[in-house]
Enzyme design. Structure first.
Site, PDB file in Angstrom:
ATOM      1  N   SER A  38      -5.163  54.246  74.177  1.00  0.00           N
ATOM      2  CA  SER A  38      -3.978  55.046  73.871  1.00  0.00           C
ATOM      3  C   SER A  38      -4.299  56.545  73.940  1.00  0.00           C
ATOM      4  O   SER A  38      -4.745  57.035  74.963  1.00  0.00           O
ATOM      5  CB  SER A  38      -3.434  54.632  72.504  1.00  0.00           C
ATOM      6  OG  SER A  38      -2.117  55.068  72.322  1.00  0.00           O
ATOM      7  N   ASP A 184       0.637  49.466  74.816  1.00  0.00           N
ATOM      8  CA  ASP A 184      -0.472  50.179  74.180  1.00  0.00           C
ATOM      9  C   ASP A 184      -1.692  49.284  73.956  1.00  0.00           C
ATOM     10  O   ASP A 184      -1.581  48.191  73.404  1.00  0.00           O
ATOM     11  CB  ASP A 184       0.023  50.719  72.834  1.00  0.00           C
ATOM     12  CG  ASP A 184      -0.862  51.807  72.270  1.00  0.00           C
ATOM     13  OD1 ASP A 184      -2.051  51.541  72.034  1.00  0.00           O
ATOM     14  OD2 ASP A 184      -0.368  52.930  72.057  1.00  0.00           O
TER      15      ASP A 184
END
Length: 295
Positions: A38, A184
């Site tokens: 991320s 993510d």
């Protein structure tokens, strides 16, 4: 000293890594490989492209984070529609500006695809919801999706890793069996320290990790008073339970734990002063870490 790095996710709080990197650079540490999830993937990609911490600090301070949150036209005209369309789009914001900004910054260092980076130097963690598996890019591109890593955009890979569920619209990657919904990487591994270890846990060189939390033995209890807080606690528990399997007490000594308090993961309205404060927190914790790590 040459080391491998691991950068956790954590949204805008990952600015703390820039301060930590600055301290490490001044003390002579050089990252040869970095794995990131991320927001950690954003800074990992820029670092491996050739940016030093001071360059990153200047770019980040000149950047308005609000411009990275590109709101679909329909939502701007009819704000209430975003909650209705969320059902179909799977996210509130497109994330195109985040990708194009990162693409521009990487190109300034001559990096477009994974072929432009040293082999095996960057690992980006994503989550494939369609196939129910964790994805390591570029490693899994060929065998899972039939994509040549040499042609795959680094900025695209990072954008995929940053697809925070319900916040950014997920990327749909064409695989061997059709479209795959990618979100993510923090959904399955927010701190992929295992990437730089073999099956026996051996390492090629020392690893320095950066994680946006307290050490495992100091994690605070979560107060759960409603369904939203329960969902947040559920998500964080899933993340930590997976990564805790790979963080033994002996490995914790190799991690710079940086608890950034009072800042929301998706606070895109930060001032330059607030950004500097977060980076200073990272630098301070890196100093404390190095004082211990040398002993």
């Amino acid at each position: 000293m040459k080391v491998d790095g691991v950068f956790s996710g954590g949204g805008v709080k990952a600015l703390a890594f820039i301060g930590a990197m600055q301290e490490l650079e001044e003390k002579g540490y050089e990252f040869r490989r970095i794995a990131g999830t991320s927001a950690g993937a954003v800074l990992a990609s820029l670092k491996m492209a050739g940016y030093d911490a001071e360059e990153l600090r200047e770019k980040i301070n000149a950047l308005s984070f609000e411009k990275l949150v590109d709101i679909p036209v329909a939502d701007r005209l009819l704000p209430f529609m975003k909650w209705l369309l969320l059902y179909y789009r799977l996210g509130l914001y497109k994330g195109n500006r985040l990708e194009s900004t990162l693409e521009s910054w990487l190109e300034q260092k001559g990096v477009r695809t994974f072929a432009d980076l040293p082999p095996n130097s960057l690992k980006i963690i994503c989550s494939d919801l369609t196939n129910g598996r964790m994805v390591v890019i570029p490693d899994d591109l060929k065998k899972v999706y039939g994509i040549d890593p040499a042609t795959f955009s680094v900025a695209k890979a990072v954008r995929m890793s940053c697809s925070l569920p319900y916040f950014f619209i997920p990327i749909k990657l064409h695989g061997k069996k059709g479209k795959c919904v990618i979100v993510d990487g923090g959904v399955l591994s927010n701190f992929p320290i295992w990437v730089w270890e073999d099956k026996q846990g051996c390492r090629t060189r020392p690893i320095i990790g950066m994680q946006l939390s307290d050490p495992p033995n100091k994690l605070p209890e979560r107060k759960i008073r409603n369904a939203i807080e329960m969902f947040h606690a559920l998500f964080k528990t899933m993340q930590q339970a997976h990564d805790a399997r790979h963080i033994s007490p002996s490995k914790s000594k190799d991690i710079i734990f940086i608890p950034v308090k009072g800042i929301d993961t998706t606070n895109f309205e930060m001032s330059v002063l607030e950004k500097e404060k977060i980076m200073t927190v990272g630098r301070d914790h890196a100093k404390l870490f190095l004082e211990r790590w040398k002993k």
